[in-house]
Design a protein around this motif. Structure first.
Motif, PDB file in Angstrom:
ATOM      1  N   VAL A  97     -37.923  16.179 -26.594  1.00  0.00           N
ATOM      2  CA  VAL A  97     -38.526  15.321 -27.015  1.00  0.00           C
ATOM      3  C   VAL A  97     -40.066  15.014 -27.724  1.00  0.00           C
ATOM      4  CG1 VAL A  97     -40.359  13.670 -26.218  1.00  0.00           C
ATOM      5  CG2 VAL A  97     -38.960  15.472 -24.387  1.00  0.00           C
ATOM      6  N   CYS A  98     -39.382  13.904 -29.316  1.00  0.00           N
ATOM      7  CA  CYS A  98     -39.936  14.227 -30.212  1.00  0.00           C
ATOM      8  C   CYS A  98     -41.286  14.026 -29.958  1.00  0.00           C
ATOM      9  CB  CYS A  98     -39.640  13.123 -31.172  1.00  0.00           C
ATOM     10  SG  CYS A  98     -40.413  12.787 -32.986  1.00  0.00           S
ATOM     11  N   GLU A  99     -41.916  14.434 -30.513  1.00  0.00           N
ATOM     12  CA  GLU A  99     -44.080  14.190 -29.782  1.00  0.00           C
ATOM     13  C   GLU A  99     -44.108  13.261 -30.836  1.00  0.00           C
ATOM     14  OE1 GLU A  99     -45.644  17.616 -27.175  1.00  0.00           O
ATOM     15  OE2 GLU A  99     -45.565  17.616 -29.490  1.00  0.00           O
ATOM     16  N   THR A 105     -33.022  14.227 -27.299  1.00  0.00           N
ATOM     17  CA  THR A 105     -32.158  14.268 -27.692  1.00  0.00           C
ATOM     18  C   THR A 105     -31.778  15.432 -25.849  1.00  0.00           C
ATOM     19  OG1 THR A 105     -32.640  14.117 -29.652  1.00  0.00           O
ATOM     20  CG2 THR A 105     -30.152  15.297 -29.061  1.00  0.00           C
ATOM     21  N   GLY A 131     -41.461  18.868 -29.381  1.00  0.00           N
ATOM     22  CA  GLY A 131     -41.231  19.376 -31.070  1.00  0.00           C
ATOM     23  C   GLY A 131     -40.965  17.978 -31.813  1.00  0.00           C
ATOM     24  N   VAL A 132     -41.208  18.274 -33.392  1.00  0.00           N
ATOM     25  CA  VAL A 132     -40.440  16.891 -34.187  1.00  0.00           C
ATOM     26  C   VAL A 132     -39.604  16.638 -34.539  1.00  0.00           C
ATOM     27  CG1 VAL A 132     -41.850  16.327 -36.233  1.00  0.00           C
ATOM     28  CG2 VAL A 132     -43.019  17.516 -35.117  1.00  0.00           C
ATOM     29  N   CYS A 133     -39.033  15.389 -34.581  1.00  0.00           N
ATOM     30  CA  CYS A 133     -37.319  15.387 -34.773  1.00  0.00           C
ATOM     31  C   CYS A 133     -36.930  15.637 -36.386  1.00  0.00           C
ATOM     32  CB  CYS A 133     -36.975  14.500 -34.156  1.00  0.00           C
ATOM     33  SG  CYS A 133     -37.897  12.832 -34.932  1.00  0.00           S
ATOM     34  N   ALA A 134     -36.200  15.653 -36.493  1.00  0.00           N
ATOM     35  CA  ALA A 134     -35.541  15.990 -37.838  1.00  0.00           C
ATOM     36  C   ALA A 134     -36.235  14.878 -39.276  1.00  0.00           C
ATOM     37  CB  ALA A 134     -34.628  16.198 -38.259  1.00  0.00           C
ATOM     38  N   GLN A 137     -40.457  14.376 -39.552  1.00  0.00           N
ATOM     39  CA  GLN A 137     -39.863  16.046 -40.721  1.00  0.00           C
ATOM     40  C   GLN A 137     -39.946  15.273 -42.170  1.00  0.00           C
ATOM     41  OE1 GLN A 137     -39.448  19.923 -39.686  1.00  0.00           O
ATOM     42  NE2 GLN A 137     -37.713  18.997 -37.740  1.00  0.00           N
TER      43      GLN A 137
END
Lengths: 145, 145
Positions: A97-99, A105, A131-134, A137
């Motif tokens: 999960v993108c925070e 994903t 985390g943080v997705c591409a 970022q």
DNA sequence: CCGTGAAGTGAGAACCGCTCTCAGTTGGAG
DNA sequence: CTCCAACTGAGAGCGGTTCTCACTTCACGG
């Protein structure tokens, strides 16, 4: 996420073999529109926007039924509230999960049973990956949800 | 779990470098006596049995401080309540919790970063493993907690 | 098509784990 | 010993989730 909408009309209904009411249809359709992780409350907010009168309890019940049927997956939590996402992925897996933007994903389960203590019979395990997705970022300021 | 008690008098105090009050000492000692996973409330119950007057909020605060200092680990949850356990194990790892007797065993983290979607920067992950320990499988009726 | 019964619904109360607030206490540095 | 920041206990408060209850609606059999 588009393929998720297709499932709405497919034989594998979001609620399994249960009854389909208009409220549940609206909730399932709205869930399919949420791109990424969402809480029951945020789903309720969005459902109400397009179809006023739906109660929060109804959304909770629908989410439970959809999770039960495998249409939704519990992907983590945020601020003490459970995060869900539509998931058409088959087989055992987890979710990243993108925070920042909430993007979800599927992630293959890398769990090695041999790592368990001898004789321990695992019945279930829960994995939440944050985390943080591409994309987030890349862009200095990511999306919001 | 015996070595955990030893840590009470070691330089690495359960609360890190914070102040040690008599209430906190009683709570840390009681935590060391709990064999296996426990909730803040069950710890409170047991602390109160030997030292009446300790408030639930105090136990919550102590548990948070001990978890912060690495003396306790959050090992899962039961009925919506967080499960903790004393953990002297070093390095990154997870825990297998016996759902019958509450026994907790450290489990090496088998997480494979390559399984993550490309470009995803993981900030943290949570793993909870539930099952039945060898001992509880052996005895027809396992212990209780 | 209707009648019927079970499943679903909406509103709000209830629940429960946990945190906050506040006034009083205490540990320990100096 | 003094002093003050950290800690404490009690209870109120909070927020996510579930429960209750009277009412509605779906879908199946006739």
């Amino acid at each position: 996420m588009t393929e998720a909408r297709d499932r709405l009309s497919s034989p594998a209904a979001p609620y399994g073999s249960r009854r389909m009411s208009s409220a549940r249809r609206a909730i399932a359709e709205t869930a399919a529109l949420m791109d990424g992780a969402f809480t029951a409350e945020s789903l309720h907010d969005r459902v109400v926007a397009s179809r006023p009168g739906i109660g929060l309890a109804t959304v909770y019940r629908a989410v439970a039924a959809m999770a039960d049927a495998g249409y939704l997956a519990r992907v983590g939590e945020r601020d003490g509230a459970a995060l869900y996402a539509v998931c058409g992925h088959d087989g055992h897996h987890h979710h990243a999960v993108c925070e920042r933007c909430g993007a979800v994903t599927p992630v293959e389960c890398a769990f090695v049973p041999s790592a368990l203590p001898a004789g321990f019979a695992m019945t279930r395990h829960e994995v939440a990956i944050y985390g943080v997705c591409a994309e987030c970022q890349g862009s200095e300021r990511g999306g919001s949800r």
